[in-house]
Design an enzyme around this catalytic site. Structure first.
Site, PDB file in Angstrom:
ATOM      1  CG  HIS A 127      -1.879   1.011   1.412  1.00 34.06           C
ATOM      2  ND1 HIS A 127      -1.559   2.330   1.703  1.00 34.06           N
ATOM      3  CD2 HIS A 127      -3.230   0.968   1.325  1.00 34.06           C
ATOM      4  CE1 HIS A 127      -2.684   3.036   1.779  1.00 34.06           C
ATOM      5  NE2 HIS A 127      -3.703   2.237   1.558  1.00 34.06           N
TER       6      HIS A 127
ATOM      7  CG  ASP B  75       0.415  -2.168   6.515  1.00 31.02           C
ATOM      8  OD1 ASP B  75       0.222  -1.712   5.384  1.00 31.02           O
ATOM      9  OD2 ASP B  75      -0.465  -2.185   7.392  1.00 31.02           O
TER      10      ASP B  75
ATOM     11  CD  GLN C 176      -6.762  -4.304   4.519  1.00 29.83           C
ATOM     12  OE1 GLN C 176      -7.740  -4.964   4.865  1.00 29.83           O
ATOM     13  NE2 GLN C 176      -6.836  -3.007   4.239  1.00 29.83           N
TER      14      GLN C 176
ATOM     15  CE  LYS D 137      -7.080   0.383   6.373  1.00 27.84           C
ATOM     16  NZ  LYS D 137      -7.883   0.850   5.257  1.00 27.84           N
TER      17      LYS D 137
ATOM     18  CB  CYS E 189      -3.663   3.135  -1.627  1.00 26.46           C
ATOM     19  SG  CYS E 189      -4.858   4.423  -1.299  1.00 26.46           S
TER      20      CYS E 189
END
Lengths: 405, 120
Positions: free
Chosen positions: A118, A197, A200, A223, A364
């Site tokens: 991303h 990261d 997700q 999220k 993104c």
């Protein structure tokens, strides 16, 4: 387990089929109530006032930090509240490469990320690499969408100092085996810092920092069914302690004189100014709503999303003109796809008119789409509130559109 | 069920009338919307400031492609100066369907490209 009935927006909009949770999640009543409670009965400056209301607010904020820490198997001192994962990654890119840190990077030192990142885990590294004369390389992803570990190993150099990877691609819905990076580095005698990261993955798989065996982790509240404007950065305490501040001002200081300033201990060192207090309270309420008895993500939630994603993947694969992108791992609940003859934007527009919300575009991740030679893709991403009926509605709508166009 | 006008847009996007190369082109203009992946190139043959022929090469959604193609039909005979007077609302209206706020940039990418013409 929390269900669709706990999310007021679906009462307000009964026809809504929300399949864009990777972009942002809907909020349960518990989160709305927590923020409401803060404003109605607990709002006060934290860490400053010498009166009970402020002290109680400070305690509530500290408790929220504790909830986040437990969610990923960390200690509260290792949790920095940031505005979002994007801010967390900007903080890391700037602080890890800051010449003022202990054992600073030198010009020519090497940073490794993947092509599938991303922009939040790509652009900050590009900027600091240019500013500080560092070398930035990108590891390719394989056909499944997973970062190829063989390629990662081949890209390592004796000067590799930072590796930053997504735990789960927001396009492929595929998990990277980030826990295998440290053993790889150890085998090669390279002591790079590992950043992950978890935007997700945090809402889909229970996270345990000791198992992941990385040095830094970022995630966003919005999220994870919490409010926007707040996120977390976890860092191993010894690592965090070596880093200079990112933003400066109030709260992050120890002593300020006209001659200079000394800085607070971590995590306060990285939390300048008045934080998003109500956001942190709402964030903790969200995590409390989705966690199991051990304080981590409820296995029931993972099972629910995995079952629905499996069903979705099977149904999509039966439709001739639909091509999945990569091989999504069903636990992610995230599936990107192409439809032959229909641009993702048009598809999202047509579905949107039926209150079915999917995402279309480049998510993104422009370099990823460029590598795939795709102008964009359509993306479905599931949340805890999705149901079998949502899958049925989407599939029937897709089939109808494909009959007409 | 899609309306006839909407099906017409998809048909136009699939079978554009004026998409392709233009060997005699002496003006070129490009527009992109990288956030969504739409890309468009104009190639125009211009003589004494008047457009003789126009072609576009569009890689994008149906609205973007159809809008550019409908716009292309109206360019022959216009001067370069007259391109600046083209009203965005007219470009959107020529599609004959309702365009949401979020899709307007798709419908206007062609017009944006005309605003970036340079001698090739």
């Amino acid at each position: 387990m929390i269900t669709k009935a706990d999310f007021p927006i679906f009462e307000q909009r009964p026809d809504l089929v929300y399949l864009d949770s990777a972009a942002t999640t809907q909020k349960p009543e518990a989160v709305i109530k927590a923020v409401d409670w803060w404003y109605r009965s607990q709002n006060a400056p934290i860490m400053r006032g010498k009166y009970p209301l402020s002290e109680q607010a400070t305690a509530a904020y500290a408790a929220a930090r504790g909830v986040v820490a437990s969610f990923i198997g960390a200690i509260p001192e290792e949790i920095v509240f940031v505005r979002s994962a994007t801010e967390g990654l900007n903080l890391l890119a700037n602080c890890l490469t800051n010449p003022g840190r202990e054992e600073p990077l030198l010009p020519g030192d090497h940073i490794l990320i993947s092509e599938a990142e991303h922009h939040a885990n790509l652009v900050p590294w590009q900027i600091v690499a240019k500013e500080r004369n560092l070398v930035l390389d990108y590891v390719r992803f394989g056909k499944t969408g997973e970062v190829e570990l063989g390629e990662l190993e081949a890209a390592l150099t004796p000067r590799t100092r930072i590796i930053s990877l997504t735990h789960c691609s927001n396009v492929f819905g595929r998990f990277n085996q980030v826990e295998t990076v440290r053993p790889l580095l150890t085998r090669r005698g390279i002591s790079a810092e590992i950043v992950v990261d978890a935007c997700q993955s945090a809402a889909h798989l229970p996270l345990e920092v000791s198992t992941l065996n990385v040095d830094y982790l970022v995630g966003s509240s919005h999220k994870l069914y919490g409010p926007s404007g707040v996120g977390f950065l976890w860092g191993r305490l010894p690592h965090l302690q070596t880093l200079p501040p990112y933003q400066s001002g109030g709260e992050m200081i120890d002593q300020v004189t006209l001659e200079g300033t000394t800085f607070a201990k971590v995590p306060a060192r990285f939390e300048a100014g008045t934080p998003n207090m109500e956001g942190a309270i709402g964030f903790a309420a969200a995590l409390e709503a989705i966690r199991g008895d051990d304080g981590k993500l409820s296995p029931a939630l993972t099972q629910h999303i995995t079952r629905l994603a499996d069903l979705m993947i099977s149904e999509l694969k039966l439709i001739d003109r639909i091509q999945l992108i990569g091989e999504p791992g069903p636990e992610s609940g995230l599936i990107s796809f192409q439809v032959e003859g229909i641009h993702p934007h048009d598809l999202a527009d047509l579905l949107g008119r039926q209150q079915i919300c999917i995402r279309a575009g480049q998510h993104c991740a422009q370099p990823l789409h460029s590598a795939l030679n795709l102008p964009g893709s359509a993306r479905i991403s599931l949340g805890v509130y999705n149901t079998d009926e949502d899958i049925t509605r989407l599939i029937e709508a897709l089939k109808q559109i494909l009959k007409e166009i | 069920m899609l309306k006839q006008e909407e099906l017409a847009i998809f048909d136009r996007a699939r079978h554009p009338h004026l998409m392709g190369p233009l060997e005699s082109a002496n003006y070129k203009g490009e527009a992109t919307n990288l956030s969504c992946g739409d890309e468009l190139i104009w190639r125009l043959q211009v003589e004494e400031g008047v457009i003789k022929e126009a072609r576009h090469q569009t890689r994008g959604c149906a609205i973007c492609t159809a809008s550019a193609d409908l716009l292309a039909e109206k360019l022959a005979g216009k001067t370069l100066a007259e391109l600046k007077e083209i009203d965005p609302d007219t470009v959107i209206a020529q599609l004959g369907i309702e365009i949401s706020e979020g899709r307007k940039h798709c419908a206007l990418l062609g017009l944006e490209g005309l605003g970036k013409l340079k001698e090739a």
